[in-house]
Design a protein around this motif. Sequence first.
Motif, PDB file in Angstrom:
ATOM      1  N   THR A  63       1.092  -1.185  -0.185  1.00 18.79           N
ATOM      2  CA  THR A  63       0.058   0.078   0.131  1.00 18.79           C
ATOM      3  C   THR A  63       0.968   1.534  -0.183  1.00 18.79           C
ATOM      4  O   THR A  63       1.812   1.343   0.344  1.00 18.79           O
ATOM      5  N   THR A  64       0.461   2.008  -0.719  1.00 19.00           N
ATOM      6  CA  THR A  64       0.857   3.468   0.242  1.00 19.00           C
ATOM      7  C   THR A  64       0.332   4.647   0.908  1.00 19.00           C
ATOM      8  O   THR A  64       0.511   5.692   0.777  1.00 19.00           O
ATOM      9  N   ASN A  65      -0.411   3.564   1.412  1.00 19.13           N
ATOM     10  CA  ASN A  65      -1.348   5.012   2.393  1.00 19.13           C
ATOM     11  C   ASN A  65      -0.030   4.597   3.947  1.00 19.13           C
ATOM     12  O   ASN A  65      -0.395   4.409   4.567  1.00 19.13           O
ATOM     13  N   GLN A  66      -0.188   6.376   3.681  1.00 21.05           N
ATOM     14  CA  GLN A  66       1.062   6.182   4.472  1.00 21.05           C
ATOM     15  C   GLN A  66       0.062   6.423   6.461  1.00 21.05           C
ATOM     16  O   GLN A  66       0.916   7.064   7.145  1.00 21.05           O
ATOM     17  N   ASP A  67      -1.054   6.815   6.350  1.00 19.88           N
ATOM     18  CA  ASP A  67      -1.808   6.078   8.093  1.00 19.88           C
ATOM     19  C   ASP A  67      -1.477   4.974   8.090  1.00 19.88           C
ATOM     20  O   ASP A  67      -1.888   4.542   9.425  1.00 19.88           O
ATOM     21  N   PHE A  68      -0.844   3.908   7.477  1.00 20.74           N
ATOM     22  CA  PHE A  68      -0.151   2.565   7.932  1.00 20.74           C
ATOM     23  C   PHE A  68       0.814   2.568   7.494  1.00 20.74           C
ATOM     24  O   PHE A  68       0.822   1.211   6.660  1.00 20.74           O
TER      25      PHE A  68
END
Length: 575
Positions: free
Chosen positions: A281-286
Amino acid sequence: MAGLGIRASLEPHSCVAAAFVTFFLFFYLLRSTDKDSWLMVLLLGMATSLWITIAGFGWVFTGVRNITGLGIPGSILAFTAYTLLFNGKILLLFLLNVWLKPRLPEYPRLLFLFLGGDILLYQLFPWYWGNLFAGGEIFLRFAAVLGVHGVSLAGFTLAYLGFHLADGLWKNKSGFSIKKILFMKREGWITGGILAIPLILFIHSEILEYRWKATAATAKNVTLGLVQTSIPIGREREKDNRDYIQNSMELAFNYAVKILMTSPNPVDLLVFPESSIPFHTTNQDFTQPEYMYSRTFHGIMSMVAYIGKTSVLYNETDFVHTVKKNPDGTIRKLVDSRNSLTLMNPALERVSVYQKKHLLPFGEYIPSVLEEFFFFRRMLPEAGNFTSPAHPPIGHYDVLPSREGRITDPKSIPMEYLQNPDELKASRPPGKTERHYFVATLCYEAMFPEYVRSMAASAAEGKPVEFILNPVNDAWFGNGVENYQHLNSARFRAVENGLHLVRPALSGVSVVVDPTGKNVSRVLHPGERGIITATIPAARLPGLFLLWGTFPVYLVLAGIFIFAWRALYRRPGAE
């Protein structure tokens, strides 16, 4: 023969004659069955259903083996269970035909069974009788009026009239004569129908072609880039395979840069297929290890958007915070995984634009009823844990108004930015962009006519959508006939909704299809690696199907049902 006829009717063969032969065979078999042989009818229906799946959709066996990891004996059992459960419309066709034969005339009875099986029965991988006529341009374009089920209705009726006429002439001892066909009352009506239906379809096809040329001539153009990397299947064991992940990322980056550097026009939107860089993923929240955030993946997508000053759409596993209520009333906080389509816009801002609604059972999730049995999870090691959103939005991308000076030389960008996407973003000042819209579908969602129509119809209310986007990963089913059959089904969505179909596929078939059903780009076949650049009119060709959907076909089925009900209770000695 029926199974081979279905296979020959669908892409890549697209033989319309095979579609008519298939219907003729079914008409003959259904006429041959009678009420006194229920066991034989049951066995005939099961055998026909199994043979159609083997001959026409044999790739299901490959998918079963890849997803379950079972050996040949176990895969054969699972394949047989699939045939009886999810291709049961063939078996029901035979059984219900025997029951309805003394109660309904032949044409409405068979029409109700063929169309009703298509519309009313659940299919894991939907295929419809209308799909068999995709090779005929005049049939395919009729989907703009009544959808694929309308094509089923037209094709079925024409096949039935042809079979009825041939059967009548064959049985008539006086032989064949032109006078009999044209002037005798019964044969004349049948012949008139055989001549009228193709004529109506032809006239509609020409009108559609004319309307599209007029619409496209006045529309603005958008330039799209599609990537096909044909990497091996992303099995669970590849999660920790650094060579596999590195190869996936290198191929994605290199082909994307190639599109940007070789396109004759500035690229407005660059699209990757489903699972081009799997697992991450590229989601920086995770950023916790269990979510597999990849700084390199994030950096690659940012770098591509930076080089081309363009929007980049890619598939990834995304995560959302959700809450669920326990039986005792307490609240439980969860993190759900979603099969998502993510946008990296020209300002290098990451936006989740779409999350898959129709997940593939046993592939992307295990139905909750079955997951209670622990052996299903063990039997399906490759099955995911995805969840779906309640209301997926219309997709969008952003375009810089100026089309000049759009390309940045990749050699001028320090490669360290691949590991520092935030620094790369900080170096790109935000600029004014124009928002564009599209209908998003992921993989096999494009096989559902009403779902795609509902998305396209809701978009028509205030957001001028430009095309249907359908990133695909068919690698699980082999690089063969399934890739083409999947495209065959998706092609109808372009005609039904009057929009281009933009289809980047991981392992083929990648192509752009216009609203009349034609391929308007280079075609990347199964197993090939390459790129597609296509400039298309940002316009739609609204047809009647977008307005009323499958409703008229439902009216036809309802009318037959009422007729059958009245006939049943008027018949002497009715049960």
